[in-house]
Write a protein that holds these residues in place. Structure first.
Motif, PDB file in Angstrom:
ATOM      1  N   LEU A  17       8.987 -34.330   5.650  1.00  0.00           N
ATOM      2  CA  LEU A  17       9.291 -35.208   6.781  1.00  0.00           C
ATOM      3  C   LEU A  17       8.417 -34.919   8.000  1.00  0.00           C
ATOM      4  N   ILE A  18       7.700 -33.793   8.005  1.00  0.00           N
ATOM      5  CA  ILE A  18       6.843 -33.458   9.142  1.00  0.00           C
ATOM      6  C   ILE A  18       5.607 -34.343   9.113  1.00  0.00           C
ATOM      7  N   GLY A  19       5.396 -35.073  10.184  1.00  0.00           N
ATOM      8  CA  GLY A  19       4.249 -35.959  10.267  1.00  0.00           C
ATOM      9  C   GLY A  19       2.961 -35.212  10.556  1.00  0.00           C
ATOM     10  N   PRO A  20       1.850 -35.933  10.702  1.00  0.00           N
ATOM     11  CA  PRO A  20       0.558 -35.288  10.975  1.00  0.00           C
ATOM     12  C   PRO A  20       0.621 -34.430  12.234  1.00  0.00           C
ATOM     13  N   VAL A  21      -0.011 -33.274  12.167  1.00  0.00           N
ATOM     14  CA  VAL A  21      -0.051 -32.345  13.296  1.00  0.00           C
ATOM     15  C   VAL A  21      -1.485 -31.908  13.525  1.00  0.00           C
ATOM     16  N   PRO A  22      -1.802 -31.423  14.740  1.00  0.00           N
ATOM     17  CA  PRO A  22      -3.166 -30.947  14.989  1.00  0.00           C
ATOM     18  C   PRO A  22      -3.548 -29.826  14.041  1.00  0.00           C
ATOM     19  N   GLN A  23      -4.773 -29.835  13.605  1.00  0.00           N
ATOM     20  CA  GLN A  23      -5.295 -28.810  12.706  1.00  0.00           C
ATOM     21  C   GLN A  23      -6.663 -28.406  13.223  1.00  0.00           C
ATOM     22  N   PRO A  24      -6.966 -27.095  13.244  1.00  0.00           N
ATOM     23  CA  PRO A  24      -8.295 -26.684  13.693  1.00  0.00           C
ATOM     24  C   PRO A  24      -9.385 -27.386  12.895  1.00  0.00           C
ATOM     25  N   ALA A  25     -10.456 -27.733  13.571  1.00  0.00           N
ATOM     26  CA  ALA A  25     -11.565 -28.394  12.894  1.00  0.00           C
ATOM     27  C   ALA A  25     -12.107 -27.505  11.787  1.00  0.00           C
ATOM     28  N   ALA A  26     -12.376 -28.100  10.645  1.00  0.00           N
ATOM     29  CA  ALA A  26     -12.896 -27.333   9.520  1.00  0.00           C
ATOM     30  C   ALA A  26     -14.250 -26.721   9.882  1.00  0.00           C
ATOM     31  N   GLN A  27     -14.428 -25.490   9.473  1.00  0.00           N
ATOM     32  CA  GLN A  27     -15.675 -24.783   9.746  1.00  0.00           C
ATOM     33  C   GLN A  27     -16.640 -25.007   8.584  1.00  0.00           C
ATOM     34  N   ALA A  28     -17.858 -25.381   8.904  1.00  0.00           N
ATOM     35  CA  ALA A  28     -18.842 -25.683   7.864  1.00  0.00           C
ATOM     36  C   ALA A  28     -19.988 -24.680   7.862  1.00  0.00           C
ATOM     37  N   ASP A  29     -19.699 -23.429   8.292  1.00  0.00           N
ATOM     38  CA  ASP A  29     -20.783 -22.457   8.388  1.00  0.00           C
ATOM     39  C   ASP A  29     -21.004 -21.707   7.083  1.00  0.00           C
ATOM     40  N   HIS A  30     -20.154 -21.977   6.064  1.00  0.00           N
ATOM     41  CA  HIS A  30     -20.321 -21.371   4.751  1.00  0.00           C
ATOM     42  C   HIS A  30     -20.341 -19.849   4.825  1.00  0.00           C
ATOM     43  N   ARG A  31     -19.539 -19.272   5.702  1.00  0.00           N
ATOM     44  CA  ARG A  31     -19.434 -17.813   5.813  1.00  0.00           C
ATOM     45  C   ARG A  31     -17.968 -17.412   5.665  1.00  0.00           C
ATOM     46  N   PRO A  32     -17.357 -17.684   4.519  1.00  0.00           N
ATOM     47  CA  PRO A  32     -15.922 -17.413   4.395  1.00  0.00           C
ATOM     48  C   PRO A  32     -15.573 -15.946   4.591  1.00  0.00           C
ATOM     49  N   LEU A  33     -16.394 -15.043   4.049  1.00  0.00           N
ATOM     50  CA  LEU A  33     -16.067 -13.624   4.198  1.00  0.00           C
ATOM     51  C   LEU A  33     -16.151 -13.195   5.662  1.00  0.00           C
ATOM     52  N   ALA A  34     -17.138 -13.725   6.375  1.00  0.00           N
ATOM     53  CA  ALA A  34     -17.269 -13.395   7.788  1.00  0.00           C
ATOM     54  C   ALA A  34     -16.084 -13.936   8.579  1.00  0.00           C
ATOM     55  N   ARG A  35     -15.637 -15.126   8.224  1.00  0.00           N
ATOM     56  CA  ARG A  35     -14.500 -15.716   8.929  1.00  0.00           C
ATOM     57  C   ARG A  35     -13.221 -14.929   8.644  1.00  0.00           C
ATOM     58  N   ILE A  36     -13.062 -14.448   7.411  1.00  0.00           N
ATOM     59  CA  ILE A  36     -11.908 -13.609   7.101  1.00  0.00           C
ATOM     60  C   ILE A  36     -11.940 -12.342   7.943  1.00  0.00           C
ATOM     61  N   ALA A  37     -13.135 -11.741   8.031  1.00  0.00           N
ATOM     62  CA  ALA A  37     -13.273 -10.491   8.783  1.00  0.00           C
ATOM     63  C   ALA A  37     -12.988 -10.694  10.264  1.00  0.00           C
ATOM     64  N   GLU A  38     -13.252 -11.911  10.786  1.00  0.00           N
ATOM     65  CA  GLU A  38     -13.026 -12.157  12.201  1.00  0.00           C
ATOM     66  C   GLU A  38     -11.556 -12.002  12.578  1.00  0.00           C
ATOM     67  N   GLY A  39     -10.658 -12.350  11.659  1.00  0.00           N
ATOM     68  CA  GLY A  39      -9.237 -12.170  11.947  1.00  0.00           C
ATOM     69  C   GLY A  39      -8.895 -10.703  12.146  1.00  0.00           C
ATOM     70  N   PHE A  40      -9.403  -9.840  11.260  1.00  0.00           N
ATOM     71  CA  PHE A  40      -9.161  -8.404  11.399  1.00  0.00           C
ATOM     72  C   PHE A  40      -9.857  -7.860  12.643  1.00  0.00           C
ATOM     73  N   ARG A  41     -11.070  -8.371  12.922  1.00  0.00           N
ATOM     74  CA  ARG A  41     -11.811  -7.894  14.075  1.00  0.00           C
ATOM     75  C   ARG A  41     -11.098  -8.257  15.373  1.00  0.00           C
ATOM     76  N   TYR A  42     -10.530  -9.454  15.408  1.00  0.00           N
ATOM     77  CA  TYR A  42      -9.831  -9.875  16.617  1.00  0.00           C
ATOM     78  C   TYR A  42      -8.640  -8.962  16.902  1.00  0.00           C
ATOM     79  N   VAL A  43      -7.887  -8.643  15.860  1.00  0.00           N
ATOM     80  CA  VAL A  43      -6.738  -7.748  16.034  1.00  0.00           C
ATOM     81  C   VAL A  43      -7.202  -6.369  16.484  1.00  0.00           C
ATOM     82  N   ARG A  44      -8.300  -5.888  15.910  1.00  0.00           N
ATOM     83  CA  ARG A  44      -8.795  -4.557  16.286  1.00  0.00           C
ATOM     84  C   ARG A  44      -9.244  -4.521  17.735  1.00  0.00           C
TER      85      ARG A  44
END
Length: 450
Positions: free
Chosen positions: A195-222
């Motif tokens: 029942l939840i309608g469309p909601v804002p979603q971050p723009a898809a990243q097209a930099d083809h660096r999935p591992l780097a993007r995963i690491a950014e989450g850990f880096r931000y917390v650190r």
């Protein structure tokens, strides 16, 4: 505090809340029934300490997929429609609950099947946790987010109260009844998510660096020491003091209150947490948030310590116990039981304070484009503290006995809090949830302003 729209006035949030509420009742009911069945099956061939170790292994079975998948699932939550992630994982839970119902009804339920279900739970939670956490801020205005966190926690905590009690009562009727009701509740949760309608979603990243993007989450917390302190304090405190996995041991072999008493004990922490969450939904915390979190974790450790020794204290005082039956319900007039339940209620209230502060800091200090990955890091630590904490409790119970394991955990949680207050002065000095200016889009080269 500035005026803001209450989250319940927003249709999408109402559907989100009802979905989470229904799903939490089902998960809590299944968790208590699975734990009870594992312990009872193990006790047919094992002593108390060995059976307690099997309870710990159930937690470990859930932790492994969470540990392996969480870094990936955070990226998925930032790249895929979060509604569809939750819909898919809820479907998996429907199938898992239905399979356990069928196996129980046909008399073919085994420890192996229960462990397989625990793994499926871990996979579902690995994907749904970051998606659920990152979805909530997309449903309400920013100024309403702290209230939304408290109200969302009510769904979780009230479900935590109702689930174990419902699970214990339905199990007393017949085990497959509990699984059948859980399956239906998961279906309801899935319906509300649609029942939840469309909601804002971050723009898809097209930099083809999935591992780097995963690491950014850990880096931000650190790099953000305040967020890091809030996440890791909860990790180590609950890892050490997570006594809930041993509740079947206490219900059967220490307090002797059976499956119905187990349901009441399991609801104890939810009662305290829900009461605290309801308070925060009307009176959001706004000042001295860091000190309050530290104090709450100390109270949590003291409460778990009290729970661990309650039965022995009342036994030493020579207090007698009795049980009054009201129809098919058992009302426990039992000093050890009542003291244990009170300790768990206080522990739940203290834990809710910690959860409220941690979640508010994470959501308000993190850019939306990174919320999925940062929420995944948070979930990984929560999983380590909960599921891996269950494994730790099972191992310690096999070495020290169930009472010794709980007492050790309570003392350890207090010690960790005192240490963290010294290692992370940022947390002790945090006065409000207000963050510094953060980037609303991902910084280049993985750099994030703390």
């Amino acid at each position: 505090m500035a005026d803001h729209i209450h989250p319940f006035r927003i249709a999408n949030f109402r559907s989100y809340w009802l979905s989470r509420f229904s799903g939490t009742i089902a998960v809590s009911a299944m968790s208590i029934v699975i734990g009870w069945q594992v312990y009872n099956l193990a006790r047919e061939t094992m002593d108390v300490r060995q059976a307690a170790f099997m309870l710990g292994m159930i937690g470990f079975a859930q932790f492994v997929p969470l540990f392996l998948l969480t870094p990936i699932t955070g990226l998925v939550a930032d790249s895929v429609d979060r509604r569809w992630i939750v819909r898919g994982t809820t479907t998996l839970l429907v199938l898992t609950a239905g399979a356990l119902w069928l196996l129980t009804w046909s008399g073919h339920l085994t420890l192996g099947a229960l462990f397989a279900a625990a793994v499926a739970f871990g996979v579902a939670r690995a994907f749904s946790g970051p998606a659920y956490s990152a979805l909530a801020p997309n449903l309400v205005p920013r100024e309403s987010l702290p209230t939304a966190i408290a109200v969302s926690s009510i769904a979780w905590q009230v479900g935590t109260i109702a689930g174990p009690s419902v699970g214990g009562l339905l199990y007393a009727i017949h085990p497959e009844v509990a699984y059948g009701v859980a399956t239906l509740l998961f279906v309801v949760a899935l319906g509300f998510m649609f029942l939840i309608g469309p909601v804002p979603q971050p723009a898809a990243q097209a930099d083809h660096r999935p591992l780097a993007r995963i690491a950014e989450g850990f880096r931000y917390v650190r790099r953000n020491r305040l967020v890091q302190a809030a996440i890791t304090l909860d990790l180590f405190a609950v890892l050490l003091a997570g006594a809930t996995s041993l509740l079947p041991v206490y219900a059967r072999d220490i307090l002797h209150v059976g499956s119905q008493g187990l349901g009441v004990l399991a609801a104890g922490m939810g009662i305290g947490a829900a009461s605290t969450a309801i308070w925060f939904s009307f009176r959001p915390m706004s000042r001295n948030v860091g000190v309050k979190m530290l104090a709450a974790v100390v109270v949590f450790g003291l409460s778990i310590l009290t729970f661990g020794i309650a039965a022995h204290i009342t036994g030493a005082l020579g207090l007698r116990s009795s049980t009054v039956r009201l129809g098919t319900m058992a009302v426990f007039i039992h000093p050890a039981f009542l003291l244990s339940l009170l300790a768990l209620i206080v522990a739940g209230g203290a834990d809710m304070v910690s959860v409220y502060v941690r979640q508010s800091l994470i959501q308000l200090h993190t850019p939306d484009a990174m919320r999925g990955r940062v929420s995944a890091v948070s979930q990984l630590t929560i999983s380590a503290s909960n599921e891996l904490g269950e494994f730790e409790s099972g191992v310690m119970a096999s070495l020290l006995g169930p009472v010794g394991a709980v007492v050790f955990g309570g003392v350890g949680a207090i010690g960790v809090t005192l240490l963290w207050s010294r290692l992370f002065p940022e947390l002790r000095r945090a006065r409000t949830f207000d963050p510094p200016e953060i980037l609303e889009t991902e910084p280049e080269h993985g750099e994030a302003k703390p």
